[in-house]
Write an enzyme that holds these catalytic residues in place. Structure first.
Site, mmCIF file in Angstrom:
data_model
loop_
_atom_site.group_PDB
_atom_site.id
_atom_site.type_symbol
_atom_site.label_atom_id
_atom_site.label_comp_id
_atom_site.label_asym_id
_atom_site.label_seq_id
_atom_site.Cartn_x
_atom_site.Cartn_y
_atom_site.Cartn_z
ATOM 1 N N GLU A 26 97.430 18.323 64.767
ATOM 2 C CA GLU A 26 97.847 18.633 63.396
ATOM 3 C C GLU A 26 98.683 17.488 62.839
ATOM 4 O O GLU A 26 99.287 16.721 63.597
ATOM 5 C CB GLU A 26 98.673 19.935 63.439
ATOM 6 C CG GLU A 26 99.170 20.394 62.082
ATOM 7 C CD GLU A 26 99.703 21.833 62.107
ATOM 8 O OE1 GLU A 26 99.838 22.412 63.201
ATOM 9 O OE2 GLU A 26 99.958 22.372 61.020
ATOM 10 N N ASN A 173 93.606 29.066 58.073
ATOM 11 C CA ASN A 173 94.405 29.142 59.301
ATOM 12 C C ASN A 173 95.560 30.121 59.092
ATOM 13 O O ASN A 173 96.263 30.049 58.074
ATOM 14 C CB ASN A 173 94.986 27.757 59.612
ATOM 15 C CG ASN A 173 96.030 27.805 60.726
ATOM 16 O OD1 ASN A 173 95.690 27.936 61.898
ATOM 17 N ND2 ASN A 173 97.308 27.720 60.355
ATOM 18 N N GLU A 174 95.744 31.014 60.012
ATOM 19 C CA GLU A 174 96.884 31.953 59.975
ATOM 20 C C GLU A 174 97.116 32.459 58.545
ATOM 21 O O GLU A 174 98.211 32.360 57.999
ATOM 22 C CB GLU A 174 98.147 31.305 60.554
ATOM 23 C CG GLU A 174 97.986 30.954 62.009
ATOM 24 C CD GLU A 174 99.283 30.664 62.773
ATOM 25 O OE1 GLU A 174 100.355 30.576 62.148
ATOM 26 O OE2 GLU A 174 99.208 30.534 64.006
ATOM 27 N N TYR A 240 100.769 32.252 71.391
ATOM 28 C CA TYR A 240 101.649 31.299 72.068
ATOM 29 C C TYR A 240 102.412 31.992 73.187
ATOM 30 O O TYR A 240 102.866 33.125 73.032
ATOM 31 C CB TYR A 240 102.625 30.672 71.067
ATOM 32 C CG TYR A 240 101.945 29.619 70.209
ATOM 33 C CD1 TYR A 240 101.755 28.332 70.692
ATOM 34 C CD2 TYR A 240 101.460 29.923 68.945
ATOM 35 C CE1 TYR A 240 101.119 27.355 69.927
ATOM 36 C CE2 TYR A 240 100.825 28.961 68.168
ATOM 37 C CZ TYR A 240 100.657 27.676 68.670
ATOM 38 O OH TYR A 240 100.023 26.724 67.918
ATOM 39 N N GLU A 314 94.522 28.329 68.926
ATOM 40 C CA GLU A 314 95.887 27.847 69.171
ATOM 41 C C GLU A 314 96.462 28.658 70.317
ATOM 42 O O GLU A 314 96.524 29.896 70.232
ATOM 43 C CB GLU A 314 96.771 27.986 67.929
ATOM 44 C CG GLU A 314 96.420 27.000 66.845
ATOM 45 C CD GLU A 314 97.402 26.993 65.679
ATOM 46 O OE1 GLU A 314 98.598 27.299 65.891
ATOM 47 O OE2 GLU A 314 96.947 26.687 64.560
ATOM 48 N N GLN A 363 99.722 21.185 71.243
ATOM 49 C CA GLN A 363 98.826 20.259 70.577
ATOM 50 C C GLN A 363 98.738 18.997 71.424
ATOM 51 O O GLN A 363 99.691 18.694 72.142
ATOM 52 C CB GLN A 363 99.331 19.938 69.186
ATOM 53 C CG GLN A 363 99.416 21.152 68.281
ATOM 54 C CD GLN A 363 99.702 20.771 66.808
ATOM 55 O OE1 GLN A 363 99.710 19.628 66.413
ATOM 56 N NE2 GLN A 363 99.959 21.793 66.040
HETATM 57 O O1 AHR Z 1 100.892 24.650 66.327
HETATM 58 C C1 AHR Z 1 101.971 24.783 65.459
HETATM 59 C C2 AHR Z 1 101.768 25.870 64.408
HETATM 60 O O2 AHR Z 1 101.670 27.110 65.025
HETATM 61 C C3 AHR Z 1 100.484 25.783 63.612
HETATM 62 O O3 AHR Z 1 100.581 24.908 62.538
HETATM 63 C C4 AHR Z 1 100.318 27.179 63.128
HETATM 64 O O4 AHR Z 1 98.971 27.502 62.898
HETATM 65 C C5 AHR Z 1 100.963 28.014 64.210
HETATM 66 O O5 AHR Z 1 101.842 28.942 63.707
#
Ligand code: AHR
Length: 511
Positions: A26, A173-174, A240, A314, A363
């Site tokens: 990103e 995205n999101e 995450y 992600e 990332q």
């Molecule tokens: O990876 C960091 C961020 O995490 C991304 O930009 C977003 O999609 C997620 O919340």
């Protein structure tokens, strides 16, 4: 009880898509600028601005695909800013990540160039949150159409005669948060509209990925499957692995969720932790299994033939930024804990490869659970990189059927399985087993019987481990944590007796 695995060497389940070993880059912190891209005038060896050492390292782990330009950045990105002569590209503020100036020197042409150098499939995420339908539609036309139009002529004018081949395309995205704070029903309608006008040109066929749920937002999956899955190829889950979170979830009466960020909260340190936080991360990684199983169960009701894939575009650990760095840059160190949790997550993705077609760890460089960290011209490979190196044998291999019994790793009355595994067979007939022992104190004795194996097995192994839970590679000592040859096993007929060290990842190759 002991740890036992019974593999049936001849029962293939599904193919493990190599895209499960995908990555994400990103415009965030030092991932693109001062990461992948240092510019043509840099003293750091580069090809057209892309760092040569990073390209070489990622090619070694056979990077299959790269997702770009975000993330939250994608829903604020306007592609026309990133084309044409670099000196005339506009400066913008990267409002989402650190408020820094974005000079747009890395744009569409540079991204495809990077993917070609890496030998990776490009995966582009379009802007639904703040862009228009026309803007997204024309981006796809710019990239993939061979026809004569003012949009494609612009591409030619910018030096690219032929269209690129683009398969993976994300529609936002999101969109439940940074991508527009939408409810599931609203996003489904918007996604259908944006998606409709993102056309397939000539022979190019987009593999369309809808922005999926956060964590256990099952309502989001339900609505997308009901209202939009007929128009897309995949739905993307974001999860995450954390021990502390800043996001607070409010559950609305209609089942939708609203998210708020509380910056006074901590996500805990990436490097300074005790067993409580080690256990927390292992538990969070193991939870991936429940998440995938439950989202899959919803998808199965609408799509029993598994036509629509789940992509986890992600995932990875998320800690507090390293002290002294810009909090908006999400720069974190990477320890053995990251490596073992990645091994657990990848085993889960492999074992669900009938539904999980792709995953993109967040990332690639200098951000979150990165493969690579850089400082000036110095570069190091993280423990997580080495897990991707060990696990690359699974790419496009056949997942094999196996049964497993695991001891528990218990901490303060809570428990997770001590070992995690996945097993595959590659095109050359070699069987690969990857194992993680998440217990930081106790070795794991694993008995593995390989049924239906022709001949006497020849076994080779490698292991990733270290003395300390927070062992890591630094710019001064970049090779503290790296795979070593592993021979702590005996072979008796078709049965392997394996002694896995505490907190370790093991790869066994059986031929
Ligand atoms: O990876 C960091 C961020 O995490 C991304 O930009 C977003 O999609 C997620 O919340």
């Amino acid at each position: 009880m002991a740890n036992q695995i019974i593999v049936n060497a001849k029962t293939k389940k599904t193919k493990i898509s190599r895209m499960i070993y995908g990555h994400f880059a990103e415009h965030l912190g030092r991932c693109i600028y001062d990461g992948f891209y240092v510019g043509e005038d840099s003293d750091i060896p580069n090809v057209r601005g892309m760092r040569t050492d990073i390209i070489e390292a990622l090619k070694r782990i056979k990077i299959p695909c790269l997702r770009w330009p975000g993330g939250c950045f994608a829903d604020e990105y306007h592609w026309r800013d990133g084309i044409g002569p670099k000196e005339s590209r506009p400066y913008r503020i990267n409002t989402h990540w650190g408020g820094v100036v974005e000079n747009n020197h890395f744009g569409t042409h540079e991204f495809f160039d990077l993917c070609e150098m890496l030998g990776a499939e490009p995966y582009i995420c379009g802007n639904v949150g703040s862009g228009t339908v026309q803007e997204m539609s024309e981006w796809v036309e710019y990239m993939t159409s061979d026809a004569r139009s003012s949009v494609t002529d612009l591409r030619r004018k910018n030096g690219r005669e032929e269209p690129w081949r683009l398969k993976y395309f994300g529609i936002g995205n999101e969109n439940w948060n940074c991508g527009g704070r939408m409810r599931a029903e609203y996003y489904a309608d918007e996604m259908n509209r944006y998606n409709l006008y993102a056309r397939d040109y000539g022979e190019n066929r987009l593999y369309r990925i809808a922005a999926g749920p956060r964590n256990a937002n099952y309502k989001w999956t339900e609505v997308l499957m009901r209202d939009a899955s007929m128009y897309v190829d995949a739905i993307a889950l974001h999860y995450y692995t954390r021990v502390g979170d800043k996001i607070i979830t409010t559950h609305l009466p209609d089942g939708n969720e609203r998210y708020y960020s509380d910056d006074s909260r901590s996500r805990k340190s990436a490097t300074e932790f005790g067993e409580e936080d080690w256990f927390g991360i292992m538990k969070a990684a193991a939870y991936t299994e429940e998440l995938i199983a439950k989202h899959t169960a919803i998808m199965d009701r609408y799509d029993p033939d598994k036509r629509t894939a789940l992509v986890v575009d992600e995932w990875g650990t998320w800690f507090d930024n390293e002290p002294g760095t810009n909090p908006g840059f999400l720069y974190q160190q990477n320890t053995l804990r990251d490596a073992v949790s990645a091994a657990v997550s990848l085993n889960i993705f492999n074992n669900h490869s009938d539904r999980v077609h792709m995953a993109n760890i967040a990332q690639t460089v200098n951000v979150l659970q990165a493969m690579i960290l850089t400082e000036g011209e110095r570069m190091l490979l993280t423990p997580t990189y080495h897990v991707f190196d060990m696990y690359k044998v699974h790419q496009d291999a056949d997942l094999l059927d196996f049964a497993m019994l695991s001891d528990d790793y218990v901490w303060e009355g809570e428990r997770v399985h001590q070992i995690s595994a996945s097993v595959s067979r590659d095109a050359a007939g070699k069987l690969h087993m990857t194992l993680a022992n998440v217990n930081p104190d106790q070795a794991a004795e694993v008995t593995c019987h390989i049924g239906d194996f022709d001949g006497a097995p020849h076994v080779e192994g490698s292991v990733l481990t270290a003395a300390a839970m927070n062992a890591r590679n630094t710019f001064e000592q970049p090779e503290q944590v790296k795979p070593q040859a592993f021979a702590d096993f005996t072979v008796e007929g078709c049965t392997l007796h394996i002694q896995m060290p505490a907190k370790s990842v093991v790869l066994l190759t059986v031929s």
